[in-house]
Design a protein around this motif. Structure first.
Motif, short mmCIF file in Angstrom:
data_model
loop_
_atom_site.label_atom_id
_atom_site.label_comp_id
_atom_site.label_asym_id
_atom_site.label_seq_id
_atom_site.Cartn_x
_atom_site.Cartn_y
_atom_site.Cartn_z
N MET A 94 -11.66 -0.83 -10.37
CA MET A 94 -10.60 -0.54 -9.24
C MET A 94 -10.46 1.06 -9.48
O MET A 94 -10.85 1.55 -10.44
N LEU A 95 -10.02 1.74 -8.20
CA LEU A 95 -9.66 3.15 -8.59
C LEU A 95 -8.26 3.45 -8.73
O LEU A 95 -7.33 2.75 -8.18
N PHE A 96 -8.10 4.63 -9.35
CA PHE A 96 -6.57 4.90 -9.86
C PHE A 96 -6.39 6.31 -9.33
O PHE A 96 -7.35 7.01 -9.44
N PHE A 97 -5.30 6.76 -9.21
CA PHE A 97 -4.44 8.09 -9.29
C PHE A 97 -3.68 8.04 -10.40
O PHE A 97 -2.54 7.51 -10.28
N GLU A 98 -3.89 9.13 -11.43
CA GLU A 98 -2.77 9.06 -12.59
C GLU A 98 -2.40 8.05 -12.93
O GLU A 98 -1.19 7.69 -13.10
N GLY A 99 -3.05 6.92 -13.13
CA GLY A 99 -2.88 5.82 -13.87
C GLY A 99 -2.29 4.54 -13.00
O GLY A 99 -2.32 3.48 -13.43
N GLU A 100 -1.96 5.03 -11.73
CA GLU A 100 -1.50 3.89 -10.76
C GLU A 100 -2.88 3.23 -10.01
O GLU A 100 -3.48 4.24 -9.34
N ASN A 101 -3.09 2.20 -9.90
CA ASN A 101 -3.95 1.47 -9.08
C ASN A 101 -3.78 1.69 -7.67
O ASN A 101 -2.61 1.81 -7.08
N ILE A 102 -4.85 2.44 -6.91
CA ILE A 102 -4.69 2.78 -5.58
C ILE A 102 -4.20 1.70 -4.87
O ILE A 102 -3.53 1.78 -3.72
N GLN A 103 -4.72 0.38 -4.91
CA GLN A 103 -4.30 -0.78 -4.19
C GLN A 103 -2.80 -0.69 -4.20
O GLN A 103 -2.27 -1.26 -3.36
N ASN A 104 -1.97 -0.79 -5.27
CA ASN A 104 -0.60 -0.62 -5.43
C ASN A 104 -0.14 0.62 -4.58
O ASN A 104 0.90 0.16 -3.82
N ILE A 105 -0.72 1.40 -4.45
CA ILE A 105 -0.09 2.70 -3.57
C ILE A 105 -0.20 2.41 -2.21
O ILE A 105 0.66 2.63 -1.49
N LEU A 106 -1.45 1.77 -1.95
CA LEU A 106 -1.68 1.24 -0.42
C LEU A 106 -0.84 0.30 -0.05
O LEU A 106 0.10 0.31 1.06
N PHE A 107 -0.44 -0.59 -0.92
CA PHE A 107 0.30 -1.90 -0.57
C PHE A 107 2.01 -1.40 -0.32
O PHE A 107 2.69 -1.80 0.72
N LYS A 108 2.29 -0.22 -1.10
CA LYS A 108 3.57 0.22 -1.16
C LYS A 108 3.87 1.38 0.50
O LYS A 108 4.70 1.57 0.85
N SER A 109 2.45 1.65 0.76
CA SER A 109 2.57 2.71 1.95
C SER A 109 2.39 1.95 3.32
O SER A 109 2.79 2.43 4.31
N TRP A 110 1.50 0.77 3.31
CA TRP A 110 1.66 -0.11 4.63
C TRP A 110 2.94 -0.40 5.15
O TRP A 110 3.81 -0.79 4.52
N SER A 111 2.81 -0.24 6.67
CA SER A 111 4.05 -0.71 7.16
C SER A 111 3.77 -0.95 8.68
O SER A 111 2.66 -0.99 9.13
N ILE A 112 4.74 -1.12 9.50
CA ILE A 112 4.67 -1.41 11.06
C ILE A 112 4.13 -0.22 11.65
O ILE A 112 3.36 0.09 12.56
N GLU A 113 4.41 1.10 10.97
CA GLU A 113 3.85 2.42 11.32
C GLU A 113 2.52 2.66 11.01
O GLU A 113 1.96 3.55 11.78
N SER A 114 1.80 1.96 10.33
CA SER A 114 0.36 2.24 9.81
C SER A 114 -0.35 1.12 10.56
O SER A 114 -1.80 1.43 10.69
N SER A 115 0.29 0.02 11.05
CA SER A 115 -0.69 -1.05 11.77
C SER A 115 0.39 -1.81 12.60
O SER A 115 1.31 -2.28 12.02
N SER A 116 0.12 -1.88 13.99
CA SER A 116 1.14 -2.85 14.63
C SER A 116 1.02 -4.27 14.27
O SER A 116 1.89 -5.24 14.74
N LYS A 117 -0.05 -4.79 13.55
CA LYS A 117 -0.28 -6.06 13.26
C LYS A 117 0.47 -6.50 11.86
O LYS A 117 0.48 -7.48 11.25
N TRP A 118 0.97 -5.37 11.12
CA TRP A 118 1.33 -5.73 9.76
C TRP A 118 2.99 -6.46 9.96
O TRP A 118 3.51 -6.64 10.71
N THR A 119 2.90 -7.32 8.82
CA THR A 119 4.36 -8.26 8.63
C THR A 119 4.57 -8.54 7.14
O THR A 119 3.62 -7.70 6.34
N ILE A 120 5.73 -8.52 6.76
CA ILE A 120 6.07 -8.90 5.51
C ILE A 120 5.11 -9.80 4.95
O ILE A 120 4.77 -9.40 3.51
N LYS A 121 4.88 -10.70 5.42
CA LYS A 121 4.06 -11.87 4.86
C LYS A 121 2.56 -11.30 4.47
O LYS A 121 2.00 -11.95 3.56
N ASN A 122 2.12 -10.53 5.49
CA ASN A 122 0.67 -10.18 5.33
C ASN A 122 0.64 -8.61 5.73
O ASN A 122 0.30 -8.20 6.71
#
Length: 116
Positions: free
Chosen positions: A1-29
C-alpha cells in the motif's frame, strides 16, 4: 500500500471523497463513482500509469505504480471482477469526471497530506 508520512493513502482518500468529488457518492458507498478522479489524483502524487477495465457500467479507472496495480475504489463494487489492465491516460480518466470534482479531490487530499 502507499503511504504519506505514515498514513495509508487509502484512508486519506476515504476521508476526502464526498458528493463534491463524485455525484454517485453515498455514505454507504463512498468510493462509488470516484475511479476516474481518484486515478488522476493518485497519478499526480505518484506518477505511474492509468489503466482501465471495461465493466457493465463503462470503463473503470485505476493506477499502476512501479509495476503494481492499485485500485483505490474497488470497494464500490459488490462483486469482484477480472482486471483487463488496458493502458489508458489522463484524458480518458478525465472524461469520467470534471474540473470541479478533480480540483475538489486534489485540494482535499493535499490538505490532509500537508496538515499531518
Amino acid at each position: 500500500m502507499l503511504f504519506f508520512e505514515g498514513e495509508n493513502i487509502q484512508n486519506i482518500l476515504f476521508k476526502s471523497w464526498s458528493i463534491e468529488s463524485s455525484s454517485k457518492w453515498t455514505i454507504k458507498n463512498p468510493a462509488k463513482g470516484q475511479c476516474g478522479v481518484t486515478a488522476l489524483v493518485i497519478n499526480d502524487l505518484y506518477g505511474g500509469e492509468i489503466l482501465k477495465t471495461d465493466l457493465e457500467d463503462g470503463w473503470h479507472f485505476y493506477n499502476e505504480i512501479n509495476g503494481k496495480r492499485y485500485d483505490f475504489t474497488e470497494s464500490q463494487f459488490l462483486s469482484s471482477f477480472e482486471y483487463m489492465d488496458v493502458p489508458s491516460n489522463r484524458e480518458e480518466a478525465f472524461a469520467d469526471t470534471n474540473d470541479k470534482q478533480y480540483n475538489y479531490l486534489k485540494k482535499r487530499v493535499n490538505e490532509k497530506i500537508t496538515n499531518k
